[in-house]
Design an enzyme around this catalytic site. Structure first.
Site, PDB file in Angstrom:
ATOM      1  N   LYS A   1       0.795  -1.227   0.000  1.00  0.00           N
ATOM      2  CA  LYS A   1       0.000   0.000   0.000  1.00  0.00           C
ATOM      3  C   LYS A   1       0.828   1.277   0.000  1.00  0.00           C
ATOM      4  O   LYS A   1       0.380   2.320   0.467  1.00  0.00           O
ATOM      5  CB  LYS A   1      -1.014   0.051   1.170  1.00  0.00           C
ATOM      6  CG  LYS A   1      -1.850  -1.165   1.393  1.00  0.00           C
ATOM      7  CD  LYS A   1      -2.238  -1.927   0.165  1.00  0.00           C
ATOM      8  CE  LYS A   1      -3.195  -1.243  -0.766  1.00  0.00           C
ATOM      9  NZ  LYS A   1      -3.437  -2.118  -1.963  1.00  0.00           N
TER      10      LYS A   1
ATOM     11  N   GLY B   1       2.230   2.492  -2.876  1.00  0.00           N
ATOM     12  CA  GLY B   1       2.328   3.044  -4.229  1.00  0.00           C
ATOM     13  C   GLY B   1       2.898   2.049  -5.228  1.00  0.00           C
ATOM     14  O   GLY B   1       3.388   2.432  -6.294  1.00  0.00           O
TER      15      GLY B   1
ATOM     16  N   HIS C   1       6.861  -7.966  -2.350  1.00  0.00           N
ATOM     17  CA  HIS C   1       6.713  -7.300  -1.049  1.00  0.00           C
ATOM     18  C   HIS C   1       7.662  -7.946  -0.025  1.00  0.00           C
ATOM     19  O   HIS C   1       7.577  -7.661   1.162  1.00  0.00           O
ATOM     20  CB  HIS C   1       5.290  -7.471  -0.508  1.00  0.00           C
ATOM     21  CG  HIS C   1       4.243  -6.650  -1.206  1.00  0.00           C
ATOM     22  ND1 HIS C   1       4.437  -5.341  -1.572  1.00  0.00           N
ATOM     23  CD2 HIS C   1       2.952  -6.935  -1.541  1.00  0.00           C
ATOM     24  CE1 HIS C   1       3.321  -4.881  -2.130  1.00  0.00           C
ATOM     25  NE2 HIS C   1       2.420  -5.825  -2.124  1.00  0.00           N
TER      26      HIS C   1
ATOM     27  N   SER D   1      -4.568   3.244   4.008  1.00  0.00           N
ATOM     28  CA  SER D   1      -4.751   2.636   2.688  1.00  0.00           C
ATOM     29  C   SER D   1      -4.996   1.128   2.827  1.00  0.00           C
ATOM     30  O   SER D   1      -5.893   0.565   2.183  1.00  0.00           O
ATOM     31  CB  SER D   1      -3.515   2.913   1.825  1.00  0.00           C
ATOM     32  OG  SER D   1      -3.702   2.430   0.530  1.00  0.00           O
TER      33      SER D   1
ATOM     34  N   TYR E   1       6.845   7.435  -1.227  1.00  0.00           N
ATOM     35  CA  TYR E   1       5.669   7.844  -2.017  1.00  0.00           C
ATOM     36  C   TYR E   1       5.543   9.370  -2.015  1.00  0.00           C
ATOM     37  O   TYR E   1       5.233   9.993  -3.038  1.00  0.00           O
ATOM     38  CB  TYR E   1       4.432   7.204  -1.376  1.00  0.00           C
ATOM     39  CG  TYR E   1       3.095   7.498  -2.020  1.00  0.00           C
ATOM     40  CD1 TYR E   1       2.643   6.745  -3.105  1.00  0.00           C
ATOM     41  CD2 TYR E   1       2.253   8.494  -1.522  1.00  0.00           C
ATOM     42  CE1 TYR E   1       1.401   6.982  -3.670  1.00  0.00           C
ATOM     43  CE2 TYR E   1       1.009   8.734  -2.075  1.00  0.00           C
ATOM     44  CZ  TYR E   1       0.579   7.983  -3.148  1.00  0.00           C
ATOM     45  OH  TYR E   1      -0.653   8.230  -3.700  1.00  0.00           O
TER      46      TYR E   1
END
Ligand code: PAP
Length: 323
Positions: free
Chosen positions: A69, A71, A135, A165, A223
């Site tokens: 979350k 970006g 990730h 988010s 981000y």
């Protein structure tokens, strides 16, 4: 029921190991398992283990690594467009990003390539430079990633916006008619590190420390910087991955074209991203919510903000990292 909510079958090789790991109730249907200090959903964990064991990085590979979350979808679009800009010079006519979601164009190692039970994918035929995403926390990368000259572009985001988010995302993915995750419960989980690939702070720190030691191997990005100075950061990324913009390209507006093509406004309004789904069932639209910095202040209480800020200060400031 969408695939991502279905019971996941784990291969025998990993079943025994997974059963020995600490386990917590997850944010969606699946449980979270703690492996090498980080929490993974069952579906992802098999991929994590398989990827760690079997993925053979090449010197020319580029790996997009992100905290969930932060970006990911945006950065995938940026780097895909960067690497393929000669192939698709008319960006607004026939570019793959106009008809395909960035997650389809740049699949995850652990969630896509290595997800299948008992199956090791053949990736050696992909033309170089191969672009992958993950990730995975630093400690769980395959040894070959560390032993080769492959490049890592790491992206994270301030923990308050990351949390909000994630909270929206997981509630959006819940089955209609099931109870939403409350903000309070989810917040406690996040603060305790029990979130997708969490603890958030340990994930960030793993890559931050290595990026200081090996700046040519790991580019550490936020981000917030992408939002604030997109053109500056995109050019930095281009240099880092070995395909800098020429003066002519800059004069012709190629940088601006890529930014426009990959902008939240453009991507989120494309038919494919309004209506399509990933093969695992998540709607593409779930990856485009508001795309702003600071939206978390509309949800978090003052106490929550103070608590998250205090954890962040305590865990990261001593390493010279602030958000
Ligand atoms: P993932 O880790 O599950 O792949 P990821 O793409 O990292 O998800 O996160 C989605 C976030 O990026 C959303 O943030 P929000 O909930 O605060 O709105 C999403 O809106 C944002 N995002 C997606 N595409 C873009 C884009 N083109 N520009 C800016 N932000 C974007």
């Amino acid at each position: 029921m969408p695939k991502y909510l279905q019971e996941f079958e784990v291969s025998q090789e990993y079943k025994d190991l997974i059963s020995t790991l600490p386990m917590e109730k997850g944010w969606l249907a699946s449980h979270l398992h703690q492996y090498q200090g980080f929490w993974h959903i069952t579906r992802q964990l098999q991929g994590v283990l398989s990827c760690q064991k079997h993925f053979n990085a090449l010197n020319s590979d580029i790996l997009i690594v992100t905290n969930p979350k932060s970006g990911t979808t945006w950065l995938k679009a940026w780097i895909f467009a960067l690497l393929n800009r000669k192939k698709y010079p008319k960006m607004f006519q026939n570019h793959p990003l106009l008809t395909k979601n960035p997650h389809f164009l740049v699949p995850f190692l652990e969630l896509d390539f290595y997800k299948d039970k008992d199956l090791v994918p053949e990736l050696s035929t992909i033309p170089s430079p191969r672009l992958f995403s993950t990730h995975l926390p630093y400690v769980s990368l395959s040894k070959s990633v560390l032993d080769t000259d492959c490049k890592i572009v790491y992206l994270c985001r301030n923990p308050k916006d990351t949390f909000i988010s994630l909270w929206h995302f997981t509630n959006k993915l819940k089955m209609e008619g099931t109870c939403a995750n409350s903000l309070e419960d989810s917040f406690e989980k996040f603060c305790n590190g029990v979130s997708l690939c969490g603890p958030f702070w340990d994930h960030v720190l793993g890559y931050w420390k290595k990026s200081l030691e090996e700046p040519k191997k790991i580019m550490f990005m936020r981000y917030e910087e992408m939002k604030k100075s997109p053109s500056f950061v995109l050019k930095q990324v281009a240099r880092f991955v070995g395909c800098p913009f020429s003066k002519e390209e800059e004069d012709e507006g190629v940088v601006d074209d890529i930014l426009k093509l990959c902008s939240f406004k453009n991507l989120s309004n494309l038919e494919v991203n309004k209506k399509g789904k990933l093969s695992s069932g998540e709607e593409h639209s779930a990856f485009f919510r508001c795309g702003k910095v600071g939206d978390s202040k509309n949800y978090l209480t003052t106490e929550m903000i103070e608590k998250l800020d205090a954890i962040t200060e305590k865990k990261l400031a001593q390493h010279g990292l602030r958000f």
